[in-house]
Enzyme design. Structure first.
Site, mmCIF file in Angstrom:
data_model
loop_
_atom_site.group_PDB
_atom_site.id
_atom_site.type_symbol
_atom_site.label_atom_id
_atom_site.label_comp_id
_atom_site.label_asym_id
_atom_site.label_seq_id
_atom_site.Cartn_x
_atom_site.Cartn_y
_atom_site.Cartn_z
ATOM 1 N N ALA A 1 25.121 -17.050 -8.737
ATOM 2 C CA ALA A 1 24.684 -17.725 -7.515
ATOM 3 C C ALA A 1 25.929 -18.138 -6.741
ATOM 4 O O ALA A 1 27.025 -18.182 -7.305
ATOM 5 C CB ALA A 1 23.856 -18.952 -7.883
ATOM 6 N N GLU B 1 26.518 -20.725 -16.870
ATOM 7 C CA GLU B 1 26.101 -21.928 -16.131
ATOM 8 C C GLU B 1 26.466 -23.217 -16.856
ATOM 9 O O GLU B 1 26.750 -24.234 -16.227
ATOM 10 C CB GLU B 1 24.586 -21.890 -15.873
ATOM 11 C CG GLU B 1 24.152 -20.934 -14.770
ATOM 12 C CD GLU B 1 23.938 -19.497 -15.222
ATOM 13 O OE1 GLU B 1 24.420 -19.126 -16.329
ATOM 14 O OE2 GLU B 1 23.305 -18.732 -14.483
ATOM 15 N N GLU C 1 21.079 -12.414 -14.378
ATOM 16 C CA GLU C 1 19.638 -12.674 -14.245
ATOM 17 C C GLU C 1 18.966 -11.648 -13.329
ATOM 18 O O GLU C 1 17.822 -11.277 -13.556
ATOM 19 C CB GLU C 1 19.417 -14.110 -13.729
ATOM 20 C CG GLU C 1 19.797 -15.146 -14.788
ATOM 21 C CD GLU C 1 19.716 -16.573 -14.267
ATOM 22 O OE1 GLU C 1 20.463 -16.892 -13.326
ATOM 23 O OE2 GLU C 1 18.907 -17.351 -14.785
ATOM 24 N N GLY D 1 23.456 -15.846 -12.245
ATOM 25 C CA GLY D 1 22.429 -15.192 -11.440
ATOM 26 C C GLY D 1 22.612 -13.681 -11.366
ATOM 27 O O GLY D 1 21.643 -12.947 -11.187
HETATM 28 N N1 3HC Z 1 30.149 -18.574 -6.062
HETATM 29 C C1 3HC Z 1 31.015 -18.760 -5.044
HETATM 30 N N2 3HC Z 1 32.307 -18.386 -5.106
HETATM 31 C C2 3HC Z 1 32.730 -17.817 -6.217
HETATM 32 C C3 3HC Z 1 31.889 -17.601 -7.324
HETATM 33 C C4 3HC Z 1 30.535 -17.996 -7.208
HETATM 34 N N3 3HC Z 1 29.658 -17.800 -8.191
HETATM 35 N N4 3HC Z 1 32.602 -17.015 -8.300
HETATM 36 C C5 3HC Z 1 33.854 -16.875 -7.828
HETATM 37 N N5 3HC Z 1 33.932 -17.344 -6.579
HETATM 38 C C6 3HC Z 1 35.122 -17.324 -5.699
HETATM 39 C C7 3HC Z 1 36.253 -18.189 -6.220
HETATM 40 O O1 3HC Z 1 36.119 -19.508 -5.805
HETATM 41 C C8 3HC Z 1 37.456 -17.509 -5.618
HETATM 42 O O2 3HC Z 1 37.522 -17.905 -4.275
HETATM 43 P P1 3HC Z 1 38.943 -18.080 -3.570
HETATM 44 O O3 3HC Z 1 39.606 -16.755 -3.640
HETATM 45 O O4 3HC Z 1 38.597 -18.550 -2.214
HETATM 46 O O5 3HC Z 1 39.646 -19.113 -4.389
HETATM 47 C C9 3HC Z 1 37.059 -16.043 -5.625
HETATM 48 O O6 3HC Z 1 35.640 -16.005 -5.733
HETATM 49 C C10 3HC Z 1 37.644 -15.258 -6.774
HETATM 50 O O7 3HC Z 1 37.378 -15.957 -7.977
HETATM 51 P P2 3HC Z 1 38.490 -16.089 -9.125
HETATM 52 O O8 3HC Z 1 39.779 -16.513 -8.537
HETATM 53 O O9 3HC Z 1 37.883 -16.908 -10.177
HETATM 54 O O10 3HC Z 1 38.624 -14.570 -9.550
HETATM 55 P P3 3HC Z 1 38.747 -13.931 -10.986
HETATM 56 O O11 3HC Z 1 38.787 -12.475 -10.769
HETATM 57 O O12 3HC Z 1 39.816 -14.597 -11.763
HETATM 58 O O13 3HC Z 1 37.378 -14.293 -11.741
HETATM 59 C C11 3HC Z 1 35.000 -14.483 -12.012
HETATM 60 C C12 3HC Z 1 36.161 -13.799 -11.278
HETATM 61 C C13 3HC Z 1 35.046 -14.140 -13.506
HETATM 62 C C14 3HC Z 1 33.719 -14.001 -11.403
HETATM 63 C C15 3HC Z 1 35.144 -16.015 -11.862
HETATM 64 O O14 3HC Z 1 35.316 -16.320 -10.500
HETATM 65 C C16 3HC Z 1 33.961 -16.809 -12.348
HETATM 66 O O15 3HC Z 1 33.858 -17.079 -13.517
HETATM 67 N N6 3HC Z 1 33.062 -17.195 -11.436
HETATM 68 C C17 3HC Z 1 31.955 -18.065 -11.739
HETATM 69 C C18 3HC Z 1 30.838 -17.326 -12.405
HETATM 70 C C19 3HC Z 1 29.685 -18.240 -12.651
HETATM 71 O O16 3HC Z 1 29.837 -19.350 -13.121
HETATM 72 N N7 3HC Z 1 28.489 -17.765 -12.348
HETATM 73 C C20 3HC Z 1 27.304 -18.547 -12.513
HETATM 74 C C21 3HC Z 1 27.030 -19.256 -11.234
HETATM 75 S S1 3HC Z 1 25.694 -20.414 -11.373
HETATM 76 C C22 3HC Z 1 24.329 -19.444 -11.262
HETATM 77 O O17 3HC Z 1 24.408 -18.274 -11.197
HETATM 78 C C23 3HC Z 1 23.034 -20.187 -11.238
HETATM 79 C C24 3HC Z 1 21.875 -19.265 -11.461
HETATM 80 O O18 3HC Z 1 21.469 -19.345 -12.784
HETATM 81 C C25 3HC Z 1 20.725 -19.575 -10.566
#
Ligand code: 3HC
Length: 693
Positions: free
Chosen positions: A66, A128, A108, A105
């Site tokens: 998400a 998450e 998912e 997500g």
């Molecule tokens: N939403 C918004 N922005 C995100 C994001 C997300 N889910 N994931 C990454 N970004 C952004 C980062 O903030 C960063 O932005 P910036 O360049 O402006 O600083 C950019 O994307 C690149 O991210 P990283 O620097 O972390 O890049 P990496 O290549 O090192 O890592 C990644 C990539 C493994 C995807 C890592 O960013 C990550 O772990 N992201 C979070 C994943 C996550 O937690 N997903 C679950 C979200 S909650 C959800 O899905 C709820 C659902 O169940 C309804």
């Protein structure tokens, strides 16, 4: 090719419709992405020529979850649930083609496809929990229906990113396709599904995998018990466990409702805000205002480490594990042999855990060597890090030598935790190449790397070290030069207060317990026992409580005990001997014990830490308040669900922080005077997070 919307297009490859998402950087499920998916599936469904549908992403990754930045904003366009329903009700087989990381997500969504294919380098997971949440789009209900309750519990409570090969073994991925050929592989797979007339299996219908855990509440009870220590203080792991329990015990649609209820609960709770803040804080730390993203990077392949003890060894291991060539130098053969032995065995263990073959491990170690001859060993290194004794004279001597030995352009880094980097750099003819890389012990495990920018450090040197830090699995944060940099300078305030509190009458064990209950892994006195009084004993002429403990022969865990007694398994118990030392110390200082409330202990343990943080920000030693928080979360055990000291202060309200500091100032003296920046922000009704340089 048909353009579906600004981030999505649709092409027909024979009888296979391919929906391609392209929403940099990580294809997060923003409103346009959800709309693109919804309209894309609708169009593919309506196209009579399309018999199967592939969903694939452009850029570095499949959908990474998400849009975390968009949480809390009003929903626009189709919801994720509507997208998923569209996919799951498709009469044409849907195949998700995964590269990069299908997380949260993203996974998912993929779980609503009939099949999943992935390249070997891909990873999948439901992280998450690390944001203080649970999966909110059916992940906790669908995942156990593929991998079973036990594996699902592990995945959702750890947030682990599972490698494609392992995911395939679990049935999460149906087929691995050749690296770099995902699209062709996915289309070929779709054709195979059509040709073989494979069924439109849906994950939600697969009750067989959850049925075995039904009627076995002990599975969950045991899991909770086994992980109690790890989950201590966190709310989200328990919610995740309950959601998997629901998957086991309830019909799918009811489980989804329960998942939503549990999700809403954590979303409205006190922790997720802090954990999401921490996620973005860590990423913000990479951004240095006057060092643009495209600053050239110096190529680093060969790294020299001076010192093969605990610190040097830990640093070397981090680099070896990340694939660098490493040469370690020490003064004596015996020390070097011992150091290299530890390095080799740790690297081997790490490699085994990471699933490397013995040959791959050997290849890693083949480019690791030791030497007693600094001049020979360091003449061609691209980066050298010294981890020698913390003394200005010694450091200067080392840097003068490095200056004479190292090739032009090599980066010369000091692991100093306290000393003036500019003074160290001044003995070289190349202060622009000198930088601080302050690691935390054990350096191969602790994630924090304070990157100390000297007055003359070149921008490309800084950019290179930040990048290398990330590559070696660290969380690098920039600090300016100043005594103790950021973390240790603030920690010192907590240490001083711990001591002052004891003099005033507080019991060390009470202070430790309050810090532990706040969420730190241990309190200040427990920490002294771990480190050892011999390491942190007084400077001559300054009796402190740890010095008193040292003088009483109580070194800590390494000896007969320190502030606590210990059994053979290092279980601590109260120590009457230590209590006597404390009493004697109070007497020697002419102090009279009075009752000290828990509130006073908490205030005094945290408020001066925050105040020092404000000064550090004001002086420009830290770029932004979230950098200070990132340091405390990754190097000092501040519980992530409380966001770090500056975030915590913002939650308390800076007005309240100032008011309390002033109360203590009246009682205890001017060291409690609020920092000017803190007073200013409080007066303006702002928080540290609002401070922009
Ligand atoms: N939403 C918004 N922005 C995100 C994001 C997300 N889910 N994931 C990454 N970004 C952004 C980062 O903030 C960063 O932005 P910036 O360049 O402006 O600083 C950019 O994307 C690149 O991210 P990283 O620097 O972390 O890049 P990496 O290549 O090192 O890592 C990644 C990539 C493994 C995807 C890592 O960013 C990550 O772990 N992201 C979070 C994943 C996550 O937690 N997903 C679950 C979200 S909650 C959800 O899905 C709820 C659902 O169940 C309804």
């Amino acid at each position: 090719m048909t353009t579906v919307n600004s981030v999505t297009d649709l092409t027909l490859d024979g009888e296979v419709a391919v929906i391609t998402l392209n929403s940099p950087p990580v294809n997060a499920l923003s409103a346009p992405v959800r709309e693109g998916l919804f309209e894309g599936f609708k169009a593919a469904g309506a196209d009579a020529a399309a018999k199967a549908i592939v969903l694939i992403c452009e850029g570095r990754t499949f959908i990474a979850g998400a849009d975390i930045a968009g949480f809390g904003s009003a929903p626009v366009g189709p919801s994720l649930a509507e997208v998923q329903a569209m996919m799951e009700s498709s009469p044409k087989p849907v195949i998700a083609a995964i590269h990069g990381t299908a997380l949260g997500g993203g996974l998912e969504v993929a779980l609503c496809a009939n099949y999943r294919v992935a390249v070997p380098s891909a990873k999948v997971g439901l992280p998450e929990v690390n944001l203080g949440l649970i999966p909110g789009a059916g992940g906790t209900q669908r995942l156990p229906r593929i991998v079973g309750a036990e594996k699902a519990l592990e995945m959702v409570t750890s947030g682990v990113h599972v490698a494609a090969k392992e995911a395939a073994a679990m049935g999460l991925v149906d087929e691995l396709v050749e690296e770099g050929k995902l699209r062709e592989g996915a289309v070929a797979f779709a054709r195979k599904v059509l040709a073989e007339g494979r069924p439109l299996k849906r994950v939600r219908d697969n009750d067989d995998k959850v049925a075995p855990a039904r009627g076995h509440p002990e599975i969950f009870a045991n899991f909770r018990k086994a992980n109690a220590r790890k989950f201590r203080g966190f709310l989200a792991p328990e919610q995740n466990i309950r959601a998997v329990e629901a998957a086991v015990n309830l019909p799918f649609d009811q489980g989804l409702i329960e998942e939503r209820r549990l999700f809403d609960e954590v979303m409205a709770g006190p922790q997720t805000g802090a954990q999401r803040y921490a996620f973005f804080a860590e990423r913000a730390a990479n951004k240095i205002p006057d060092v643009p993203d495209d600053t050239p990077i110096r190529p680093i392949k060969k790294v020299g480490v001076l010192g093969s003890g605990t610190m040097g060894g830990g640093i070397a291991i981090s680099f070896i594990n990340a694939g660098f060539d490493v040469v370690v130098v020490d003064m004596k053969q015996e020390a070097l042999d011992r150091g290299l032995g530890v390095i080799r065995s740790t690297v081997t263990k790490n490699a085994e855990r990471a699933g490397l073959t013995p040959a791959q491990t050997e290849a890693r170690l083949a480019n690791t060597r030791g030497s007693l001859d600094m001049a020979e060993a360091f003449k061609d290194v691209d980066l050298v890090i010294e981890a020698v004794f913390e003394d200005m004279g010694v450091k200067k001597d080392v840097f003068a030598k490095l200056d004479a030995i190292c090739k032009p352009g090599a980066i010369l880094a000091s692991n100093t935790s306290y000393l003036d980097l500019d003074e160290i750099a001044s003995v070289t003819k190349r202060p622009q190449d000198v930088i601080g890389m302050h690691y935390f012990s054990p350096a191969n495990i602790m994630k924090l790397l304070e990157v100390v920018r000297g007055a003359k450090t070149a921008k490309d040197v800084l950019a290179t070290v930040m990048k290398i830090g990330k590559q070696t699995g660290k969380v690098p944060v920039v600090s300016g030069v100043g005594p103790g940099f950021i973390g240790n300078r603030m920690l010192r305030q907590r240490g001083l207060q711990a001591e002052a509190l004891v003099l005033d009458g507080a019991d060390p064990a009470t202070i430790d317990k309050l810090m532990y209950d706040f969420g730190f892994p241990m309190g200040p006195f427990q920490m002294m026992d771990v480190v050892g009084m011999d390491v942190i004993k007084d400077l001559p002429g300054q009796l402190s409580i740890r010095g008193a403990m040292f003088n009483a022969g109580r070194l800590g865990q390494k000896g007969v005990g320190g502030f606590y007694n210990y059994d053979a398994n290092r279980n601590q118990s109260p120590s009457p001997e230590a209590a006597e030392v404390v009493e004697g110390f109070r007497k020697a200082k002419g102090a009279t014990a009075r009752p000290v409330s828990d509130e006073e202990i908490m205030d005094r343990s945290l408020l001066l830490v925050i105040n020092e943080g404000a000064k550090i920000l004001e002086e420009g030693i830290a770029i932004r308040s979230s950098d200070i928080d990132t340091i405390w979360l990754n190097g000092y055990g501040w519980p992530v669900y409380r966001g770090g000291p500056m975030y915590y202060a913002d939650q308390l309200g800076l007005k309240n922080v100032v008011a309390k500091l002033k109360q203590y100032q009246a009682k205890l003296g001017d060291e409690w005077k609020p920092a000017a920046l803190l007073e200013k922000l409080a007066a303006e009704g702002k928080g540290f997070a609002d401070f922009k340089r």
